[in-house]
Design a protein around this motif. Structure first.
Motif, PDB file in Angstrom:
ATOM      1  N   ILE A   1       0.840  -1.201   0.000  1.00 45.19           N
ATOM      2  CA  ILE A   1       0.000   0.000   0.000  1.00 45.19           C
ATOM      3  C   ILE A   1       0.876   1.253   0.000  1.00 45.19           C
ATOM      4  O   ILE A   1       0.585   2.232  -0.705  1.00 45.19           O
ATOM      5  N   PHE A   2       1.949   1.237   0.788  1.00 44.30           N
ATOM      6  CA  PHE A   2       2.853   2.385   0.839  1.00 44.30           C
ATOM      7  C   PHE A   2       3.457   2.669  -0.538  1.00 44.30           C
ATOM      8  O   PHE A   2       3.511   3.827  -0.974  1.00 44.30           O
ATOM      9  N   LEU A   3       3.917   1.632  -1.234  1.00 41.99           N
ATOM     10  CA  LEU A   3       4.510   1.825  -2.561  1.00 41.99           C
ATOM     11  C   LEU A   3       3.494   2.409  -3.542  1.00 41.99           C
ATOM     12  O   LEU A   3       3.796   3.353  -4.286  1.00 41.99           O
ATOM     13  N   PHE A   4       2.278   1.860  -3.548  1.00 43.51           N
ATOM     14  CA  PHE A   4       1.261   2.376  -4.465  1.00 43.51           C
ATOM     15  C   PHE A   4       0.900   3.809  -4.105  1.00 43.51           C
ATOM     16  O   PHE A   4       0.773   4.672  -4.982  1.00 43.51           O
ATOM     17  N   LEU A   5       0.740   4.067  -2.813  1.00 43.96           N
ATOM     18  CA  LEU A   5       0.389   5.401  -2.358  1.00 43.96           C
ATOM     19  C   LEU A   5       1.460   6.415  -2.743  1.00 43.96           C
ATOM     20  O   LEU A   5       1.152   7.518  -3.223  1.00 43.96           O
ATOM     21  N   THR A   6       2.725   6.059  -2.561  1.00 46.92           N
ATOM     22  CA  THR A   6       3.835   6.985  -2.786  1.00 46.92           C
ATOM     23  C   THR A   6       4.155   7.166  -4.257  1.00 46.92           C
ATOM     24  O   THR A   6       4.464   8.293  -4.696  1.00 46.92           O
ATOM     25  N   LEU A   7       4.088   6.084  -5.024  1.00 44.34           N
ATOM     26  CA  LEU A   7       4.529   6.124  -6.420  1.00 44.34           C
ATOM     27  C   LEU A   7       3.400   6.355  -7.413  1.00 44.34           C
ATOM     28  O   LEU A   7       3.666   6.762  -8.556  1.00 44.34           O
TER      29      LEU A   7
ATOM     30  N   ALA B   1       6.583  14.689  -0.741  1.00 45.14           N
ATOM     31  CA  ALA B   1       6.352  15.202   0.618  1.00 45.14           C
ATOM     32  C   ALA B   1       5.017  14.755   1.205  1.00 45.14           C
ATOM     33  O   ALA B   1       4.593  15.287   2.229  1.00 45.14           O
ATOM     34  N   GLY B   2       4.367  13.798   0.585  1.00 43.66           N
ATOM     35  CA  GLY B   2       3.078  13.328   1.096  1.00 43.66           C
ATOM     36  C   GLY B   2       3.221  12.353   2.250  1.00 43.66           C
ATOM     37  O   GLY B   2       2.806  11.189   2.170  1.00 43.66           O
ATOM     38  N   LEU B   3       3.805  12.800   3.338  1.00 46.19           N
ATOM     39  CA  LEU B   3       4.050  11.928   4.493  1.00 46.19           C
ATOM     40  C   LEU B   3       2.746  11.628   5.237  1.00 46.19           C
ATOM     41  O   LEU B   3       1.906  12.507   5.403  1.00 46.19           O
ATOM     42  N   ARG B   4       2.606  10.381   5.666  1.00 49.33           N
ATOM     43  CA  ARG B   4       1.465   9.994   6.497  1.00 49.33           C
ATOM     44  C   ARG B   4       1.933   9.961   7.952  1.00 49.33           C
ATOM     45  O   ARG B   4       3.122   9.749   8.229  1.00 49.33           O
TER      46      ARG B   4
ATOM     47  N   PHE C   1       6.675   3.224   7.245  1.00 45.01           N
ATOM     48  CA  PHE C   1       7.421   3.325   5.988  1.00 45.01           C
ATOM     49  C   PHE C   1       7.474   4.770   5.495  1.00 45.01           C
ATOM     50  O   PHE C   1       8.509   5.230   5.001  1.00 45.01           O
ATOM     51  N   SER C   2       6.355   5.476   5.630  1.00 48.31           N
ATOM     52  CA  SER C   2       6.292   6.841   5.123  1.00 48.31           C
ATOM     53  C   SER C   2       7.247   7.759   5.867  1.00 48.31           C
ATOM     54  O   SER C   2       8.018   8.511   5.248  1.00 48.31           O
ATOM     55  N   ILE C   3       7.207   7.702   7.215  1.00 50.40           N
ATOM     56  CA  ILE C   3       8.073   8.591   7.992  1.00 50.40           C
ATOM     57  C   ILE C   3       9.543   8.233   7.811  1.00 50.40           C
ATOM     58  O   ILE C   3      10.391   9.106   7.632  1.00 50.40           O
ATOM     59  N   SER C   4       9.840   6.942   7.848  1.00 51.52           N
ATOM     60  CA  SER C   4      11.242   6.520   7.794  1.00 51.52           C
ATOM     61  C   SER C   4      11.863   6.725   6.416  1.00 51.52           C
ATOM     62  O   SER C   4      12.977   7.235   6.299  1.00 51.52           O
ATOM     63  N   LEU C   5      11.147   6.324   5.347  1.00 53.44           N
ATOM     64  CA  LEU C   5      11.717   6.411   4.005  1.00 53.44           C
ATOM     65  C   LEU C   5      11.494   7.786   3.379  1.00 53.44           C
ATOM     66  O   LEU C   5      12.448   8.474   3.011  1.00 53.44           O
ATOM     67  N   GLN C   6      10.228   8.194   3.276  1.00 60.81           N
ATOM     68  CA  GLN C   6       9.952   9.508   2.677  1.00 60.81           C
ATOM     69  C   GLN C   6      10.557  10.641   3.493  1.00 60.81           C
ATOM     70  O   GLN C   6      11.160  11.565   2.940  1.00 60.81           O
ATOM     71  N   GLY C   7      10.371  10.565   4.811  1.00 58.71           N
ATOM     72  CA  GLY C   7      10.865  11.638   5.662  1.00 58.71           C
ATOM     73  C   GLY C   7      12.368  11.813   5.589  1.00 58.71           C
ATOM     74  O   GLY C   7      12.881  12.935   5.607  1.00 58.71           O
TER      75      GLY C   7
END
Length: 537
Positions: free
Chosen positions: A308-314, A341-344, A376-382
């Motif tokens: 879900i994180f990959l689909f949401l981010t990409l 920058a779409g961090l959850r 995943f969002s905070i650690s990778l995207q952030g």
């Protein structure tokens, strides 16, 4: 010590230790260039799942109550600290992202969860709605801590969007949870939407207008009273709107935005108070969410969360950004940075707790799925966001990201001083151009017989004029000063400053009034003498 007192003491000690550990964790996270909120989550996971530290915490109802109250403060602070003059250029695209962007993200993610992951329709749409908004705390934290100013008002866009889109996500979650519990028609859904948005906006506007009216009629003597009053108004905006079936988060954000951009006495004290309180609430939210989560359950759904994180981010987030910004002159680099920058964050997990409490029989472990996505969002995207911004040449090294916040100062960083021209003043009869003011000083205003005169070089000064002088403030001045109170036995009482051998007195506090002394000033009992320390740096 009685048993109840001992329990309270232990709880206070534990709270103090956790807060201190959180501060240490935030410092370490800053040094490692990773989002500090991630550290709070792992601290909670460690404390909550170490049997040697006590029983495992699993109270979802208590967690929901604590996190909801904390989110109210965070959202109010997000609105309160948004400086509208600096952010309004990005208001329209941010508003579209906060509404249409959230809807698009939720719909696309829901489709993915249903067709790719096999979730039932309503569960899939609920999952998409839970993670449809970006997290203000995470975005603010990264932009501030990394001092990441972005070109083309992109930082303002992200701050406005992330601060205002949680109410829209909450609205979607509320509608879908209602559909899960009972049969609803399109008219029912439309009514829910109208009530949520209409009552939320009305409550936020009314409470903020009431607060401004009250403060215009009642002059609170101490900044502490003002702080408590504004905090009460924030809580009232949320509670009043929620009780009337409105969107409490929308109400509290709007109230914060209006109050933060209005003229308030002691505003310089309000901003750091709410900033510190919001930081404490963020620490509380992420710590208690980590405390509640079960590592085994997170690991069990981690593949789902990662997918879900990959689909949401990409896919979902970039699609929403490119669609919403298509009507604006936005470069490809800007759209990519906004997409990245779409961090959850905390709001998504808190809404997931609400969903679990509302519909206990959900077929999927939605809470831990959303928790994994946020991790995943905070650690990778952030962690990667500053690098992405710099690689796309979107970082503005000469800019100041705090320009969007009220604590940057809607007013210039100047010190104003009042100077009265006495009957013996040598300045009387001279023009401003003839005065030999030191560099860095200027006359901003001349007050004569109650009339305000905007000065020019040829303005002729007169006796009894009052001059408002501007200088740059010396922010470390408090470290230079020391004070001494004259008691009844002090031999200096009744003498003038010229008669005593003393360090130079810079001012005297007398009956709650500050006096700038000269050699003829007579000292009185109870005077507080303020002077410069001998060894001050």
């Amino acid at each position: 010590m009685k048993g109840c007192d001992a329990l309270v003491t232990v709880l206070l000690l534990m709270a103090a230790i956790v807060i201190i550990l959180s501060v240490i964790v935030s410092r370490l996270a800053s040094r490692l260039k990773v989002p500090m909120l991630l550290g709070f989550i792992f601290l909670g996971l460690f404390v909550g799942n170490d049997a040697s530290l006590g029983p495992v915490f699993s109270d979802f109802a208590l967690t929901e109550s604590i996190c909801t109250a904390a989110l109210v403060i965070v959202m109010f602070d997000g609105g309160f600290q948004t400086r509208w003059k600096a952010a309004k250029k990005a208001a329209l695209p941010a508003g579209i992202l906060a509404t249409a962007g959230v809807l698009t993200t939720a719909a696309l993610t829901g489709l993915f969860c249903h067709y790719a992951l096999g979730m039932p329709w309503l569960t899939a749409l609920l999952t998409g709605s839970l993670i449809s908004s970006t997290d203000a705390a995470s975005v603010f934290s990264i932009l501030r801590n990394q001092k990441l100013a972005l070109r083309d008002h992109t930082d303002s866009l992200l701050e406005l969007e992330s601060g205002s889109n949680d109410p829209v996500s909450y609205l979607l979650v509320t509608v879908i949870l209602t559909m899960m519990q009972t049969t609803v028609t399109w008219l029912d859904i439309l009514w829910i939407l109208l009530c949520q948005i209409g009552i939320g906006l009305l409550a936020g506007w009314l409470i903020s207008r009431f607060a401004l009216w009250f403060l215009s009629k009642v002059q609170l003597e101490f900044s502490g009273f003002l702080t408590v009053f504004v905090l009460a108004c924030a809580l009232m905006a949320y509670a009043g709107s929620t009780l009337l079936a409105g969107n409490g988060y929308l109400a509290v954000y709007l109230a914060g935005l209006i109050l933060g951009n209005s003229r308030l006495r002691h505003k310089k004290e309000l901003v750091p108070f709410f900033d510190g309180l919001s930081t404490l609430m963020q620490m509380t939210i992420f710590f208690i969410l980590g405390l509640l989560a079960d590592p085994d359950s997170i690991l069990a759904v981690l593949p789902l969360s990662f997918g879900i994180f990959l689909f949401l981010t990409l896919v979902a987030r970039p699609a929403a950004v490119f669609l919403c910004l298509s009507g604006f002159r936005s470069s490809l680099a800007k759209k990519l940075v906004v997409s990245a920058a779409g961090l959850r964050g905390a709001a998504s997990i808190v809404f997931a707790i609400m969903a679990r409490m509302t519909v206990p029989g959900l077929g999927q472990d939605v809470f831990h799925i959303v928790f994994g996505v946020v991790l995943f969002s905070i650690s990778l995207q952030g962690t990667l966001l500053p690098w992405i911004a710099r690689r796309l040449h979107m970082s503005d090294e000469s800019g100041n990201v705090l320009k969007t916040f009220s604590d940057y100062g809607a007013e210039p960083d100047l010190q104003f001083s009042l100077l009265e021209l006495g009957s013996e003043s040598g300045w009387a009869g001279k023009t401003l151009a003839e005065l030999a003011l030191p560099p860095g000083m200027a006359t901003a205003l001349v007050i004569r017989d109650g009339e305000r005169i905007i000065p020019e070089g040829g303005t002729l000064l007169q006796k009894q004029d009052r001059l408002v002088i501007t200088t740059q403030p010396y922010h470390s001045a408090r470290n230079l000063l020391d004070s001494e109170v004259l008691d009844g036995d002090d031999p200096r009482i009744g003498k003038s400053l010229a008669e005593i051998a003393s360090r130079p007195i810079v001012c005297i506090s007398r009956h709650e009034r500050m006096l700038i002394p000269d050699g003829t000033t007579l000292l009185q009992e109870g005077d507080t003498l303020v002077f410069v320390q001998k060894n001050a740096l």
